[in-house]
Design an enzyme around this catalytic site. Structure first.
Site, PDB file in Angstrom:
ATOM      1  N   GLY A  55       0.740  -1.674  -0.355  1.00 43.67           N
ATOM      2  CA  GLY A  55       0.016   0.443   0.190  1.00 43.67           C
ATOM      3  C   GLY A  55       0.972   0.982  -0.261  1.00 43.67           C
TER       4      GLY A  55
ATOM      5  N   ARG B 242      -6.757   2.459 -15.368  1.00 48.56           N
ATOM      6  CA  ARG B 242      -7.198   3.176 -13.957  1.00 48.56           C
ATOM      7  C   ARG B 242      -7.266   5.032 -14.656  1.00 48.56           C
ATOM      8  NH1 ARG B 242      -3.027   4.215 -11.222  1.00 48.56           N
ATOM      9  NH2 ARG B 242      -3.683   4.239  -9.606  1.00 48.56           N
TER      10      ARG B 242
ATOM     11  N   PRO C 260       5.178  -4.631  -0.600  1.00 50.40           N
ATOM     12  CA  PRO C 260       4.978  -3.682  -1.701  1.00 50.40           C
ATOM     13  C   PRO C 260       4.357  -4.330  -3.275  1.00 50.40           C
ATOM     14  CG  PRO C 260       7.016  -4.241  -0.874  1.00 50.40           C
ATOM     15  CD  PRO C 260       6.011  -5.045  -0.302  1.00 50.40           C
ATOM     16  N   GLY C 261       3.542  -3.525  -3.692  1.00 51.18           N
ATOM     17  CA  GLY C 261       4.139  -4.058  -4.729  1.00 51.18           C
ATOM     18  C   GLY C 261       3.965  -2.407  -5.936  1.00 51.18           C
ATOM     19  N   ARG C 262       2.918  -2.293  -5.712  1.00 50.03           N
ATOM     20  CA  ARG C 262       3.076  -0.580  -6.374  1.00 50.03           C
ATOM     21  C   ARG C 262       4.180   0.020  -6.221  1.00 50.03           C
ATOM     22  NH1 ARG C 262      -1.668   2.977  -7.708  1.00 50.03           N
ATOM     23  NH2 ARG C 262      -2.665   0.990  -6.004  1.00 50.03           N
TER      24      ARG C 262
ATOM     25  N   TYR D  72      -9.778   4.925 -11.664  1.00 43.83           N
ATOM     26  CA  TYR D  72     -10.263   5.277 -11.060  1.00 43.83           C
ATOM     27  C   TYR D  72     -10.016   6.843 -10.923  1.00 43.83           C
ATOM     28  CZ  TYR D  72      -8.460   0.320  -9.708  1.00 43.83           C
ATOM     29  OH  TYR D  72      -7.935  -0.988  -9.460  1.00 43.83           O
TER      30      TYR D  72
ATOM     31  N   TYR E 250       0.175  -1.670 -11.897  1.00 40.85           N
ATOM     32  CA  TYR E 250      -1.631  -2.279 -12.495  1.00 40.85           C
ATOM     33  C   TYR E 250      -1.255  -1.891 -13.651  1.00 40.85           C
ATOM     34  CZ  TYR E 250      -1.628  -2.909  -7.409  1.00 40.85           C
ATOM     35  OH  TYR E 250      -1.003  -3.540  -5.822  1.00 40.85           O
TER      36      TYR E 250
ATOM     37  N   CYS F 122     -12.883   2.480 -28.345  1.00 42.68           N
ATOM     38  CA  CYS F 122     -14.527   2.829 -28.583  1.00 42.68           C
ATOM     39  C   CYS F 122     -15.618   3.439 -27.685  1.00 42.68           C
ATOM     40  CB  CYS F 122     -15.042   1.967 -29.511  1.00 42.68           C
ATOM     41  SG  CYS F 122     -14.270   2.058 -31.268  1.00 42.68           S
ATOM     42  N   GLU F 123     -15.100   4.630 -27.194  1.00 44.42           N
ATOM     43  CA  GLU F 123     -16.042   4.785 -25.256  1.00 44.42           C
ATOM     44  C   GLU F 123     -15.183   5.900 -25.402  1.00 44.42           C
ATOM     45  OE1 GLU F 123     -16.411   2.798 -21.933  1.00 44.42           O
ATOM     46  OE2 GLU F 123     -15.984   0.585 -23.011  1.00 44.42           O
TER      47      GLU F 123
HETATM   48  N1  LLP Z   1      -0.988  -7.085  -0.194  1.00 47.45           N
HETATM   49  C1  LLP Z   1      -2.355  -7.441  -0.381  1.00 47.45           C
HETATM   50  C2  LLP Z   1      -2.906  -7.839   1.169  1.00 47.45           C
HETATM   51  C3  LLP Z   1      -3.102  -6.420  -1.326  1.00 47.45           C
HETATM   52  O1  LLP Z   1      -3.927  -6.835  -1.728  1.00 47.45           O
HETATM   53  C4  LLP Z   1      -2.368  -5.828  -2.317  1.00 47.45           C
HETATM   54  C5  LLP Z   1      -3.211  -4.565  -3.268  1.00 47.45           C
HETATM   55  C6  LLP Z   1      -0.671  -5.574  -1.721  1.00 47.45           C
HETATM   56  C7  LLP Z   1      -0.241  -6.426  -1.141  1.00 47.45           C
HETATM   57  C8  LLP Z   1       0.096  -4.619  -3.292  1.00 47.45           C
HETATM   58  O2  LLP Z   1      -0.366  -3.096  -2.419  1.00 47.45           O
HETATM   59  P1  LLP Z   1       0.694  -1.783  -3.225  1.00 47.45           P
HETATM   60  O3  LLP Z   1       1.689  -2.099  -2.830  1.00 47.45           O
HETATM   61  O4  LLP Z   1       0.779  -2.360  -4.969  1.00 47.45           O
HETATM   62  O5  LLP Z   1      -0.348  -0.964  -2.918  1.00 47.45           O
HETATM   63  N2  LLP Z   1      -5.549  -1.796  -8.962  1.00 47.45           N
HETATM   64  C9  LLP Z   1      -5.555  -0.417  -8.544  1.00 47.45           C
HETATM   65  C10 LLP Z   1      -4.337  -0.986  -6.765  1.00 47.45           C
HETATM   66  C11 LLP Z   1      -5.824  -2.228  -6.223  1.00 47.45           C
HETATM   67  C12 LLP Z   1      -4.882  -3.279  -4.862  1.00 47.45           C
HETATM   68  C13 LLP Z   1      -5.022  -4.204  -4.280  1.00 47.45           C
HETATM   69  N3  LLP Z   1      -3.762  -4.887  -3.087  1.00 47.45           N
HETATM   70  C14 LLP Z   1      -5.218   0.461  -8.588  1.00 47.45           C
HETATM   71  O6  LLP Z   1      -4.719   0.384 -10.046  1.00 47.45           O
HETATM   72  O7  LLP Z   1      -4.683   1.876  -7.774  1.00 47.45           O
END
Ligand code: LLP
Length: 431
Positions: free
Chosen positions: A244, A325, A286-288, A329, A385, A356-357
């Site tokens: 997050g 996105r 961490p993802g993002r 969002y 994402y 086409c939107e």
């Molecule tokens: N762990 C869990 C349990 C999660 O649900 C998520 C993201 C992460 C880790 C990784 O979170 P990050 O570090 O990437 O924020 N599609 C949306 C984001 C959805 C996130 C879902 N869960 C977007 O494009 O903003």
């Protein structure tokens, strides 16, 4: 916002990872996802360094998952958070030790649970009592034991610039601490023969730009653990704080500093671990914050038009199929045109996608230097994402992904082709 290797000459020629954007477009075509190796490595290193000796980062594959990315995660010694059989399969294809996989998701099908047990994933993160029972039964049938973290909802809601603690938190995820269901889940898990309870998990949101709610999440998990210790005599080996942590999409975004944040978590861990107990091993997901700013999308401007009322549209060869996105969002992105010298006069334009939107607008309003057909547009911060959420809507093939490093580009994912789109189609049967 931009990859750390970003460079721009006086003539306006942009390069990333030592490779000019123009060369990338020529060799691989557009639209194109580009990932910068150096940025990825720096983002990963930040987590590794601060967690050394007391925690582990599990990269959240949902942000951007392909074989090469998992291989890189593997080489860097991170774990992997997967949420589906498909992500697990990708991890295995990449040769990652399943022991370093954390299996997430509020729905795991019977086949996914069996696959996870079969290959021996390190931890299952369990989201409901139904799943707990299903996992216990499946493990018994297979003569295995499943290591489990229970997913909790601590009632911390993280918004971009504020956070509120609520007694009740209405969420489809996890067991709420406030209403006693989390306690019940602990009691059930501890009684089960083929479940080994290892600890707790909580993830409070994504693109969080404040440090406070993230620290509060760690505190909430530790406080809950203290109560569980009193009630059940169980103390967690592992606490997983989820992901997050936000990133910079625009100049004004000010995300948390990973090192500061984790240092504060470590202090909370010291303060809130009861005397005589060993501090739990901390996991973060961490993802993002690992991939977003390493990535950019390269588009070709295909048309420029001014509509009555004066608004000017520049239409590019991608859009909501490669980046959903903005439509989903109202996400905001910064972008830049390649090969425009600094003194080129700017105009206020709308960047439109090709789908086409009416709603397929990538950037509602941006100042760009004299945009014209054939220009290359780089959209920054698209590493998370975007590819992961891409579709072949309108039967537009998904873009390729290339990695750039030290003046070289290598393909990570091939561009989808028209015949990929029809490969699984079956003809209409004769009447
Ligand atoms: N762990 C869990 C349990 C999660 O649900 C998520 C993201 C992460 C880790 C990784 O979170 P990050 O570090 O990437 O924020 N599609 C949306 C984001 C959805 C996130 C879902 N869960 C977007 O494009 O903003």
């Amino acid at each position: 916002m931009r990859p750390v290797t970003y460079q721009k000459t006086r003539e306006g020629e942009i390069s990333v990872g030592g490779v000019p954007l123009r060369d990338l477009a020529q060799e691989f075509g557009t639209p194109l996802y580009v990932m910068d190796y150096q940025t990825l490595m720096e983002n990963i290193a930040r987590y590794r360094q601060v967690l050394e000796g007391w925690g582990t980062a599990y990269y959240a594959g949902k942000a951007f998952c392909c074989r090469a990315m998992v291989e890189l995660v593997d080489r860097q010694g991170l774990g992997l958070d997967v949420v589906s059989g498909g992500e697990l399969f990708t991890a295995l294809t990449a040769g990652l030790d399943p022991g370093r996989v954390l299996f997430h998701g509020n729905v795991k099908t019977a086949a996914e649970i069996r696959a996870g047990l079969e290959v021996g994933v390190g931890h299952f993160v369990v989201d409901s009592l139904d799943e707990l029972h299903q996992l216990d039964e499946a493990a018994r049938a297979m003569g295995r034991t499943a290591a489990v973290l229970l997913r909790l909802t601590p009632g911390i809601e993280a918004h971009t610039h504020e956070f509120v603690r609520t007694g009740q938190f209405d969420s489809k995820f996890g067991f709420a601490i406030a209403d006693g269901i989390a306690d019940q889940a602990v009691a059930v898990a501890l009684r089960m023969g083929n479940i080994e309870l290892k600890g707790f998990h909580a993830h409070i949101g994504s693109q969080i730009l404040d440090t406070e709610p993230l620290v509060a999440n760690a505190e909430a998990l530790l406080t809950f653990s203290g109560q569980v210790l009193q009630r059940f005599g169980f103390w967690p080996e592992v606490l997983d704080l989820g992901g997050g942590i936000g990133v910079r999409y625009g100049e004004s975004d000010d995300p948390p500093d990973v090192t500061d944040l984790m240092t504060r978590v470590r202090m909370a861990l010291g303060e809130l671990t009861p005397r005589g107990m060993r501090p739990p091993h901390i996991i973060v997901e961490p993802g993002r914050s690992i991939v977003a700013e390493a990535g950019l999308t390269l588009y070709t401007v295909e048309a420029v038009k001014t509509v009555p009322g004066g608004r000017e549209y520049i239409a590019v060869d991608g859009g909501m199929g490669d980046n959903i996105r903005p439509a989903l969002y109202q996400a905001q992105y910064a972008a830049e045109l390649d090969q425009k010298a600094g003194d080129t006069p700017e105009r206020q334009v709308t960047v439109a996608g090709r789908y086409c939107e009416t709603g397929d607008i990538l950037i509602p309003s941006i100042r760009l230097p004299d945009p014209a057909r054939g220009d290359l547009l780089a959209m920054w911060g698209t590493g998370a994402y975007n590819y992961a959420m891409a579709s072949s809507y309108n039967r537009v093939p998904r873009p390729a992904v290339v990695l750039v490093n030290d003046g070289e580009a290598s393909l990570w994912v091939d561009r989808e082709r028209w015949d990929d789109l029809t490969r699984r189609d079956r003809p209409l049967r004769p009447a």
